[in-house]
Design a protein around this motif. Sequence first.
Motif, mmCIF file in Angstrom:
data_model
loop_
_atom_site.group_PDB
_atom_site.id
_atom_site.type_symbol
_atom_site.label_atom_id
_atom_site.label_comp_id
_atom_site.label_asym_id
_atom_site.label_seq_id
_atom_site.Cartn_x
_atom_site.Cartn_y
_atom_site.Cartn_z
ATOM 1 N N GLY A 364 0.826 -1.201 0.000
ATOM 2 C CA GLY A 364 0.000 0.000 0.000
ATOM 3 C C GLY A 364 0.857 1.247 0.000
ATOM 4 O O GLY A 364 0.531 2.238 -0.669
ATOM 5 N N PHE A 365 1.972 1.208 0.726
ATOM 6 C CA PHE A 365 2.901 2.348 0.714
ATOM 7 C C PHE A 365 3.519 2.520 -0.679
ATOM 8 O O PHE A 365 3.620 3.636 -1.184
ATOM 9 C CB PHE A 365 3.998 2.122 1.755
ATOM 10 C CG PHE A 365 5.094 3.153 1.711
ATOM 11 C CD1 PHE A 365 4.898 4.425 2.234
ATOM 12 C CD2 PHE A 365 6.316 2.856 1.114
ATOM 13 C CE1 PHE A 365 5.908 5.373 2.179
ATOM 14 C CE2 PHE A 365 7.320 3.795 1.051
ATOM 15 C CZ PHE A 365 7.120 5.064 1.585
ATOM 16 N N LEU A 366 3.920 1.393 -1.305
ATOM 17 C CA LEU A 366 4.525 1.473 -2.642
ATOM 18 C C LEU A 366 3.511 1.948 -3.685
ATOM 19 O O LEU A 366 3.870 2.657 -4.626
ATOM 20 C CB LEU A 366 5.089 0.107 -3.042
ATOM 21 C CG LEU A 366 6.251 -0.412 -2.186
ATOM 22 C CD1 LEU A 366 6.665 -1.798 -2.621
ATOM 23 C CD2 LEU A 366 7.451 0.539 -2.262
ATOM 24 N N PHE A 367 2.235 1.560 -3.525
ATOM 25 C CA PHE A 367 1.194 2.012 -4.452
ATOM 26 C C PHE A 367 0.691 3.407 -4.101
ATOM 27 O O PHE A 367 -0.062 4.007 -4.874
ATOM 28 C CB PHE A 367 -0.004 1.045 -4.423
ATOM 29 C CG PHE A 367 0.310 -0.331 -4.939
ATOM 30 C CD1 PHE A 367 1.354 -0.548 -5.825
ATOM 31 C CD2 PHE A 367 -0.450 -1.430 -4.538
ATOM 32 C CE1 PHE A 367 1.638 -1.824 -6.296
ATOM 33 C CE2 PHE A 367 -0.177 -2.705 -5.007
ATOM 34 C CZ PHE A 367 0.882 -2.903 -5.885
ATOM 35 N N GLY A 368 1.064 3.923 -2.918
ATOM 36 C CA GLY A 368 0.652 5.259 -2.507
ATOM 37 C C GLY A 368 -0.806 5.345 -2.127
ATOM 38 O O GLY A 368 -1.450 6.388 -2.333
ATOM 39 N N SER A 369 -1.375 4.272 -1.539
ATOM 40 C CA SER A 369 -2.792 4.248 -1.200
ATOM 41 C C SER A 369 -2.976 4.147 0.308
ATOM 42 O O SER A 369 -2.413 3.254 0.953
ATOM 43 C CB SER A 369 -3.465 3.053 -1.895
ATOM 44 O OG SER A 369 -4.830 2.992 -1.564
ATOM 45 N N VAL A 370 -3.785 5.073 0.880
ATOM 46 C CA VAL A 370 -4.102 5.054 2.311
ATOM 47 C C VAL A 370 -5.612 5.193 2.453
ATOM 48 O O VAL A 370 -6.163 6.273 2.220
ATOM 49 C CB VAL A 370 -3.395 6.211 3.063
ATOM 50 C CG1 VAL A 370 -3.678 6.107 4.568
ATOM 51 C CG2 VAL A 370 -1.907 6.211 2.793
ATOM 52 N N PHE A 371 -6.283 4.098 2.795
ATOM 53 C CA PHE A 371 -7.746 4.078 2.875
ATOM 54 C C PHE A 371 -8.382 4.582 1.581
ATOM 55 O O PHE A 371 -9.415 5.255 1.597
ATOM 56 C CB PHE A 371 -8.246 4.896 4.064
ATOM 57 C CG PHE A 371 -7.919 4.307 5.401
ATOM 58 C CD1 PHE A 371 -8.433 3.073 5.771
ATOM 59 C CD2 PHE A 371 -7.092 4.978 6.287
ATOM 60 C CE1 PHE A 371 -8.131 2.526 7.008
ATOM 61 C CE2 PHE A 371 -6.773 4.430 7.525
ATOM 62 C CZ PHE A 371 -7.295 3.198 7.885
ATOM 63 N N GLY A 372 -7.748 4.279 0.452
ATOM 64 C CA GLY A 372 -8.290 4.677 -0.846
ATOM 65 C C GLY A 372 -7.899 6.061 -1.289
ATOM 66 O O GLY A 372 -8.174 6.449 -2.422
ATOM 67 N N VAL A 373 -7.264 6.827 -0.439
ATOM 68 C CA VAL A 373 -6.785 8.160 -0.816
ATOM 69 C C VAL A 373 -5.463 7.982 -1.554
ATOM 70 O O VAL A 373 -4.464 7.553 -0.954
ATOM 71 C CB VAL A 373 -6.608 9.062 0.424
ATOM 72 C CG1 VAL A 373 -6.118 10.441 0.003
ATOM 73 C CG2 VAL A 373 -7.921 9.156 1.190
ATOM 74 N N GLU A 374 -5.417 8.323 -2.832
ATOM 75 C CA GLU A 374 -4.274 7.989 -3.685
ATOM 76 C C GLU A 374 -3.213 9.073 -3.748
ATOM 77 O O GLU A 374 -2.161 8.882 -4.361
ATOM 78 C CB GLU A 374 -4.759 7.682 -5.108
ATOM 79 C CG GLU A 374 -5.730 6.520 -5.202
ATOM 80 C CD GLU A 374 -5.079 5.193 -4.873
ATOM 81 O OE1 GLU A 374 -3.870 5.048 -5.116
ATOM 82 O OE2 GLU A 374 -5.776 4.300 -4.342
ATOM 83 N N THR A 375 -3.469 10.238 -3.143
ATOM 84 C CA THR A 375 -2.502 11.358 -3.257
ATOM 85 C C THR A 375 -1.818 11.683 -1.936
ATOM 86 O O THR A 375 -0.915 12.531 -1.897
ATOM 87 C CB THR A 375 -3.219 12.605 -3.781
ATOM 88 O OG1 THR A 375 -4.309 12.927 -2.893
ATOM 89 C CG2 THR A 375 -3.775 12.359 -5.180
ATOM 90 N N LEU A 376 -2.247 11.037 -0.861
ATOM 91 C CA LEU A 376 -1.745 11.390 0.467
ATOM 92 C C LEU A 376 -0.238 11.173 0.596
ATOM 93 O O LEU A 376 0.464 11.952 1.257
ATOM 94 C CB LEU A 376 -2.497 10.589 1.538
ATOM 95 C CG LEU A 376 -2.245 10.989 2.993
ATOM 96 C CD1 LEU A 376 -2.728 12.415 3.247
ATOM 97 C CD2 LEU A 376 -2.965 10.029 3.930
ATOM 98 N N LEU A 377 0.277 10.130 -0.016
ATOM 99 C CA LEU A 377 1.696 9.790 0.122
ATOM 100 C C LEU A 377 2.563 10.352 -0.996
ATOM 101 O O LEU A 377 3.763 10.050 -1.063
ATOM 102 C CB LEU A 377 1.860 8.265 0.168
ATOM 103 C CG LEU A 377 1.281 7.553 1.402
ATOM 104 C CD1 LEU A 377 1.456 6.050 1.280
ATOM 105 C CD2 LEU A 377 1.941 8.054 2.673
ATOM 106 N N ASN A 378 1.970 11.163 -1.886
ATOM 107 C CA ASN A 378 2.753 11.699 -3.009
ATOM 108 C C ASN A 378 3.999 12.454 -2.548
ATOM 109 O O ASN A 378 5.094 12.259 -3.096
ATOM 110 C CB ASN A 378 1.880 12.595 -3.882
ATOM 111 C CG ASN A 378 0.948 11.776 -4.759
ATOM 112 O OD1 ASN A 378 0.814 10.569 -4.566
ATOM 113 N ND2 ASN A 378 0.308 12.416 -5.725
#
Length: 610
Positions: A364-378
């Motif tokens: 999930g960290f590598l895909f950049g997804s946190v509870f479906g939020v895809e921009t949080l880890l950008n």
Amino acid sequence: MSIVKMKLATVHAGADQFQDVLERCVSYAQFHPEPAAHLINDENGGKALQDENVYNEYLNQLKNIGHSVGFELKAGPVSRSYEEAEIEAFIKEVNEQFAMIADTHELMTLTDNDEIALEKVRSYGFEAMHECQYISFGMGRLPAESFKKLSLIEKKNFVVEELHKSGQYVWILYATSNTFVKEVRKCMESLFIEEIPIPRIDGKKILEQYKEKLTEVYSYCAYTSEIRKLYRYVVQVQDDYQLAGFVPEKTADQFVRLFDGLNVRVDLAEPETAPQLVPPTMLHNAWLFRPFEMFVEMYGLPNYHDLDPTPFVAVTFCLLFGIMFGDLGQGALLLIGGLLLEKIKHNRLAGIVGRAGLTSMIFGFLFGSVFGVETLLNPVHQSLFGVREKLFEVMDASATMPLLIGAVAIGAVLILMTMIINIYLNIKRKEMAEALFSQNGVAGFIFYGYIILFLIGMFMPDLLPFNPGSKPLMILFIGVPVVLFFMKEPLNGLMKGEGLTPHQGWGNFALEEVFEVLEIILSFVTNSLSYLRVGGFVLSHAGMMLVVMTLVKMTGNAGPVVFVLGNLFVMGLEGLIVGIQTLRLEYYEMFSRYFVGNGKKFTMISSENA
């Protein structure tokens, strides 16, 4: 992280000691006994003990006696021993005493209120009431309205005592002289009394007299019956009574000390000294891998001499689950919830969920997804990996093909790894034909591995220093393995000294093997494509979360509630589906290549297994 090493333990005892040996073994959880039938041979001239269990019959008789008088017998600690003649005499005595109680119980069907009223009458003494020469007693329940009319009767030839009452009825005891008994009974019948017979004997009093000894005898019979069931494990060789089984190597000395104080001998030997016995399998893994033993046991335990696949299952299951369910936030919930449930409830499935949650967090960290939020880890990705947005955008159209190719590549690597395990195990079993010529042996490894190299050379030629499409190499690494697939049976017979000619003749053999080789080649294709589901579920998970985030934006103020419920729904539904699909890959694409699952479970000595 292996199958626990075993020692073969044989206990030698005399006729007066072997039952004590059985009693001590029952309390010891680390002993797997072997039935006497597995130990008897022409050399030792042994014989099995008679397994006739008279105590089991005693138990049934005692249970029937207890049931007849409404007393549930439960086995407790054994306070003393009883001879068979003593038990039989006691059963005869209580049978005679309880026969009348049983008869009374069959004639009477009492409600709880009836029992309350009868309990009050008991204080007068049932026997004494029936022995009165000049006074007769009666008992019953009257409708509440009829009870009020009793006070209106002018000439009373009886006395009444109220025993109990409910909303509709009043329970009474009445007494009258023998002279007026018929008249009084007619009067009571006119008031609609429902007669309750007064028992001629007080069964409860008799039961109280016998209850303690009845429980003692029952407990002794239950205990002795359980021991007798274990006689099937004892071999008698003249005056030597032998009990043999397997104990873990680490606890072998503790097992020997179990018989301190008894005049017995315990011999410890390696399992190989008794080739007619199959050692049981006991798995022992580190905390990280231990819950995954459940998946192995569901499929079948490995043979004692084989390899414990639990660590491999743990790593591959978590890897595939994490890729398909990659979300940092949802993975964290799985990790925390799973480990908490494992600690509190000791649930192995919860432990598996917790460990799979960890790999879900990583991907999930590598895909950049946190509870479906895809921009949080950008920002984190941009800082760590030097990318413009994030490391891998799952929903980008350009990412679909690399994702699916990557899934098949992972599958190819896992297939090759399972082949290596299979080769190792077959060499260990000394099944050289399977190790060398089968589709999961050396021939299959070369064939499949070279196909992978051929595809790499076709699409990425710069990665290889040679041309895998050259005819000599194709003949050597594809043609020769196919011929070995075809000739596996004759070559196996040749290696065993049975000759090269197949049993069914060359004609039938060739016809069968042509189709079998075609099936092998097709199976490599279908097995590889089966891993496409890994990439497919990555897209599926991202798509479902995209729907949830869209609904969050559409619902305005209710967005936070939709966000929470949507995440829980996806975790529950897709988490279950991904878990099932991952387990399917484990069983059908990996286990089927190397795992036999013909092991025997380590089972402690118990009469339930006798």
